[in-house]
Enzyme design. Sequence first.
Site: not given
Ligand code: COA
Length: 333
Positions: A115, A255, A285
């Site tokens: 990214c 980004h 993204n």
């Molecule tokens: N729909 C519903 N629930 C979901 C889900 C979805 N699409 N994806 C994950 N969950 C659930 C998880 O299973 C978890 O459930 P649990 O608590 O029962 O285990 C809960 O939601 C929280 O998951 P978590 O991963 O902690 O959520 P988060 O708040 O961190 O959000 C992302 C997840 C991926 C959106 C976030 O972490 C993120 O954006 N990360 C960075 C991405 C990034 O910058 N990438 C860089 C590359 S460019």
Amino acid sequence: MSIRAAIKGVMGYVPEDILTNSDLEKLVDTNDEWIRTRTGIKERRILKKDGWASSDMGAEAVKGLLKKTNTDPSEIDLLICATVTADLVFPDNANTICDKLGINSAFGFDINAACSGFLYALTTGARFVESGTCKKVIVVGTDYMSSIIDYTDRATCVLFGDGAGAVLLEPTSEEVGIVDSSFGGDGSGRAFLHMKAGGSRRPATLETVMNREHFVYQEGRSVFKYAVRGMAESIGEVMGRNGLDEKKLNWVVPHQANLRIIQSVSKMVGVSPDRVMVNIHKYGNTTSGTLPLCLWDYENQLRKGDNLILVAFGGGFTWGATYVKWAYDGGDE
Ligand code: COA
């Protein structure tokens, strides 16, 4: 006065097919409310054109850029393509794009910094201009993320979309252009964001395909923390080195990985939300496409002399920020 590389035009391309949050509700156990509140994404574009790959989206953006800037393909000296989804492992997309558009007297290569790819490619392109080696350089970011996304994995499939964007760099002796960058890297971050198979460590086999190892693997929560820190630190460094404070800064161009990351970074830097470019709700993204797609969407609001900081974070880990003094009034080109 030394020569700088100025962005002289920008163009984007996104596929017409839209994948909404409610479409995703039919594929995995998720819902519109979770996706919007946790990521800021409402829909993303998906490439479905027969026979098309990432180079075709890149070529569309470059074709539009050449037309918009009245540039003949023969004038281009160098084309750099940022991508993690090149058509093939080799050759690169850059030369394929040149071939598709009749850009015959240029050299080219790809940059894979996930990214952060577009930002790294932009700075690399600028060096060729500043040194006098090249007069017209195209930097294009294109990613066909839906080709490497597992649409049974709710943690990743809601995040990504397809798209491309390109800019034209030219030399200038005016007080505009690409001024300064701060970059960082940490290879230990590969544990949190990678593709398990398909490279030389684990070439494709029946087993890797059956195990669904050819898709993006991400531990989102860890990546989130590193992303906020890396982006905020590099913006701070570039602002400090160039005497920029939040009043002098006209735009942050982040980004587009997660709206909450963008908001946290903006808050840490002290920039008000109305000066932060955001289009994640439309495209998700798009990896190498996010920064030029933001510039494309906001181009009409940009004025010559505006102070922009482009900032990115991605797999590697890679991150960085680049200070750009905008070179023309949007809408005038
Ligand atoms: N729909 C519903 N629930 C979901 C889900 C979805 N699409 N994806 C994950 N969950 C659930 C998880 O299973 C978890 O459930 P649990 O608590 O029962 O285990 C809960 O939601 C929280 O998951 P978590 O991963 O902690 O959520 P988060 O708040 O961190 O959000 C992302 C997840 C991926 C959106 C976030 O972490 C993120 O954006 N990360 C960075 C991405 C990034 O910058 N990438 C860089 C590359 S460019």
